[in-house]
Design an enzyme around this catalytic site. Sequence first.
Site, short mmCIF file in Angstrom:
data_model
loop_
_atom_site.label_atom_id
_atom_site.label_comp_id
_atom_site.label_asym_id
_atom_site.label_seq_id
_atom_site.Cartn_x
_atom_site.Cartn_y
_atom_site.Cartn_z
N ARG A 234 29.46 40.25 29.03
CA ARG A 234 28.17 39.77 29.53
C ARG A 234 27.17 40.92 29.52
O ARG A 234 27.50 42.04 29.94
CB ARG A 234 28.30 39.22 30.96
N GLU A 263 19.45 38.22 26.47
CA GLU A 263 19.75 37.53 25.21
C GLU A 263 19.28 36.07 25.16
O GLU A 263 19.00 35.56 24.07
CB GLU A 263 21.26 37.57 24.93
N HIS A 294 26.17 36.90 20.41
CA HIS A 294 27.10 36.16 21.30
C HIS A 294 27.97 35.20 20.47
O HIS A 294 28.18 34.04 20.83
CB HIS A 294 26.35 35.40 22.39
P1 NAD Z 1 39.39 36.61 32.90
O1 NAD Z 1 38.97 36.04 34.21
O2 NAD Z 1 40.63 36.12 32.26
O3 NAD Z 1 39.52 38.21 33.04
C1 NAD Z 1 38.61 38.99 33.74
C2 NAD Z 1 39.40 40.13 34.37
O4 NAD Z 1 38.48 41.05 34.97
C3 NAD Z 1 40.36 39.67 35.46
O5 NAD Z 1 41.67 40.14 35.20
C4 NAD Z 1 39.78 40.30 36.74
O6 NAD Z 1 40.77 40.66 37.68
C5 NAD Z 1 39.10 41.53 36.16
N1 NAD Z 1 38.08 42.12 37.03
C6 NAD Z 1 37.26 41.51 37.93
N2 NAD Z 1 36.48 42.41 38.52
C7 NAD Z 1 36.80 43.62 38.00
C8 NAD Z 1 36.33 44.94 38.23
N3 NAD Z 1 35.35 45.20 39.10
N4 NAD Z 1 36.89 45.94 37.50
C9 NAD Z 1 37.88 45.69 36.60
N5 NAD Z 1 38.36 44.46 36.37
C10 NAD Z 1 37.82 43.43 37.05
O7 NAD Z 1 38.13 36.44 31.94
P2 NAD Z 1 38.15 36.40 30.34
O8 NAD Z 1 38.35 35.00 29.89
O9 NAD Z 1 39.02 37.48 29.84
O10 NAD Z 1 36.60 36.75 30.04
C11 NAD Z 1 36.14 38.09 30.16
C12 NAD Z 1 34.65 38.16 29.88
O11 NAD Z 1 34.36 37.70 28.57
C13 NAD Z 1 33.77 37.34 30.82
O12 NAD Z 1 32.63 38.09 31.16
C14 NAD Z 1 33.36 36.17 29.96
O13 NAD Z 1 32.14 35.63 30.39
C15 NAD Z 1 33.23 36.84 28.60
N6 NAD Z 1 33.30 35.94 27.45
C16 NAD Z 1 32.55 36.25 26.34
C17 NAD Z 1 32.60 35.42 25.22
C18 NAD Z 1 31.82 35.75 23.97
O14 NAD Z 1 31.68 34.90 23.08
N7 NAD Z 1 31.30 36.95 23.81
C19 NAD Z 1 33.39 34.27 25.22
C20 NAD Z 1 34.15 33.98 26.36
C21 NAD Z 1 34.10 34.84 27.47
#
Ligand code: NAD
Length: 328
Positions: A234, A263, A294
Amino acid sequence: MKIIMYSVLPEEKPYIKAWSQKTGNEVTMLDVSLSTETVVLAKGYDGIDIQQATAIHEPVIYEKLASYGLKQLTARMVGFEIINLEAATQNGLTVTNIAAYSPRAIAELGVTQAMRLIRQLGYFDQQMAQGNFLWNGLISQEIHNLTVGIIGAGHIGGASAQIYAALGAKVIAVDPVYNVELEPYLEYTDLKSVLAQADIVSIHTPLQADTINIINEKSLKQMKSSAYFINMARGGLVDTKALIDALQKGEIAGAALDTLADETDYFEQQVDPATLPQDYKALQAMPNVMITPHSAFFTNTAIKNIVEIGLNDVVTLVNGGKSHNALN
Ligand code: NAD
């Protein structure tokens, strides 16, 4: 069963048709998103499946869906802040989302960009476009000699760690949740160590109160001047001005960004390049910065999974079953 799908992308259509044929359910595909104007189109259907960025907070939408006899609202997307969960609950509608449709899709773009950065491909592209076919000064690194630091080892961070580990890199990570299944691929440590030790810092946390601008002037200064920063998560996780400063001063070596804080004003649309904001122009001008709009999620596997997980949830809920994707 008759299902209505809003905001269907052309790329989704073949998977929807195949699912429909396989399961014998009838699916009507609409180009429009759900709104107070278009909710009436759901009349006469057993199930509803949406995906959109525009908010549907008006309670009247949920009242109308309930009055048509609908029992669920399936959102075939991760984020669900556009949905009024309270109004859905009050009207007996179970809302579902899709928390993980293909973590590999996002992880693979992050790794691809990291590989492009360590091979200096942005500089080579720029030089060759000007007729310079020398490689002076552009010595590259090999991934198996590098340390990758993952901030947030959830679905996508964990998938990234597995790919980097398979390529022979050392992977360290910070996450408040310890996942024993990732032990073969990474070592858990703290944020300070990840920033200080990693040659590639890849962030994969959600955007929430404690992660807004988690990559800022201070954290960028903690990174090696040779480090690359990858953000496929994000834009709001990063203080963009601080990132531009760090890149311009050579405090880090480069970055790959699939998301930017502002974005929504220009990603996913056709815009006049002259109207792009200054921060975007500054980043785009740097050969050591790779920007994608994205698009990390946009693979055939992800689209197939999004379609099938969403439609299977519709069937489960309409038939009175429970989904582990339920949000209320
Ligand atoms: P997820 O919930 O599976 O994993 C997120 C992880 O971050 C969790 O393990 C959580 O414990 C950890 N976390 C939370 N706070 C933290 C902190 N302060 N420090 C370190 N770790 C922390 O989520 P995901 O499905 O792996 O998605 C991750 C990111 O990717 C999200 O921001 C999501 O919005 C983004 N995303 C982007 C796209 C894209 O097309 N670019 C697509 C899907 C998701």
